[in-house]
Design a protein around this motif. Structure first.
Motif, short mmCIF file in Angstrom:
data_model
loop_
_atom_site.label_atom_id
_atom_site.label_comp_id
_atom_site.label_asym_id
_atom_site.label_seq_id
_atom_site.Cartn_x
_atom_site.Cartn_y
_atom_site.Cartn_z
N SER A 67 0.86 -1.18 0.00
CA SER A 67 0.00 0.00 0.00
C SER A 67 0.89 1.22 0.00
O SER A 67 2.02 1.19 0.47
N VAL A 68 0.36 2.29 -0.57
CA VAL A 68 0.97 3.60 -0.48
C VAL A 68 -0.01 4.46 0.30
O VAL A 68 -1.18 4.57 -0.09
N ASN A 69 0.44 5.03 1.40
CA ASN A 69 -0.39 5.86 2.25
C ASN A 69 0.12 7.29 2.14
O ASN A 69 1.22 7.59 2.61
N ILE A 70 -0.64 8.16 1.50
CA ILE A 70 -0.25 9.56 1.35
C ILE A 70 -0.62 10.24 2.66
O ILE A 70 -1.80 10.35 3.00
N LEU A 71 0.40 10.68 3.39
CA LEU A 71 0.18 11.15 4.75
C LEU A 71 -0.48 12.52 4.81
O LEU A 71 -0.25 13.39 3.97
N SER A 72 -1.29 12.69 5.86
CA SER A 72 -1.93 13.97 6.13
C SER A 72 -1.00 14.83 6.99
O SER A 72 -0.04 14.33 7.59
N ARG A 73 -1.30 16.09 7.05
CA ARG A 73 -0.49 17.05 7.81
C ARG A 73 -0.30 16.62 9.27
O ARG A 73 0.74 16.85 9.87
N SER A 74 -1.30 15.95 9.82
CA SER A 74 -1.23 15.53 11.22
C SER A 74 -0.40 14.26 11.43
O SER A 74 -0.26 13.80 12.56
N GLN A 75 0.16 13.69 10.36
CA GLN A 75 0.87 12.42 10.48
C GLN A 75 2.39 12.54 10.35
O GLN A 75 3.07 11.57 10.04
N GLN A 76 2.93 13.71 10.66
CA GLN A 76 4.38 13.89 10.60
C GLN A 76 5.11 12.88 11.49
O GLN A 76 6.15 12.33 11.10
N GLU A 77 4.58 12.62 12.67
CA GLU A 77 5.22 11.67 13.57
C GLU A 77 5.30 10.27 12.95
O GLU A 77 6.32 9.58 13.07
N LEU A 78 4.24 9.85 12.23
CA LEU A 78 4.28 8.56 11.55
C LEU A 78 5.38 8.54 10.49
O LEU A 78 6.08 7.55 10.32
N SER A 79 5.51 9.64 9.77
CA SER A 79 6.58 9.74 8.77
C SER A 79 7.93 9.51 9.43
O SER A 79 8.78 8.77 8.92
#
Length: 154
Positions: A67-79
């Motif tokens: 899967s490719v998950n295009i991260l939302s602004r609130s997901q910086q920590e996951l990045s």
């Protein structure tokens, strides 16, 4: 030209931030990547680029799906977690989209089957045939010149 100069130049291309995820033998593995793009509308294809040094390379080859998950602004920590930049590893919960692990809260979740892999330089380009998509109306996480950014309203 040296490697740093090349990397600095490539960093001047603003990108979204993704997490590529696979499942192998019941374990989910993920990796932050900004080397992602759409390839074709008919058939629907995308490509992700994985370094020969990345642990994810073998996992991609074993899984056959990702899967490719295009991260939302609130997901910086996951990045940062999936880029190996967080010292305190926390458990990340995955959902499913057509049987593939995906991250809740992403701007888009894209389920793919690997249709081809091409070794180029020190990376393998994985071509994924898109099997399912889920989209949310969130602001994306942006990466530019070595820093996380956000879109600005005009």
């Amino acid at each position: 030209m040296d490697d740093r100069h090349f990397r600095n130049a490539m960093g001047k291309f603003a990108t979204g931030v993704t997490v590529v995820a696979v499942e192998v033998e019941g374990s989910v593995h993920g990796m932050t990547a900004n080397a992602f793009m759409s390839v074709s509308l008919s058939p629907k294809l995308v490509v992700v680029s994985i370094s020969e040094r990345a642990q994810m390379l073998e996992k991609m080859n074993q899984s056959g799906k990702f899967s490719v998950n295009i991260l939302s602004r609130s997901q910086q920590e996951l990045s940062m977690i999936f880029a190996g930049q967080q010292k305190n590893q926390q458990e990340v919960k995955f959902e499913r989209l057509s049987g593939v692990p995906v991250l809740a809260g992403a701007v888009a979740q894209i389920a793919c089957e690997i249709s081809a892999a091409h070794v180029e330089g020190d990376h393998t380009l994985f071509i994924g045939r898109v099997t399912d998509i889920h989209i949310e109306d969130f602001e994306p996480l942006i990466y530019f010149s070595g820093k996380y950014r956000a879109l600005a309203e005009e």
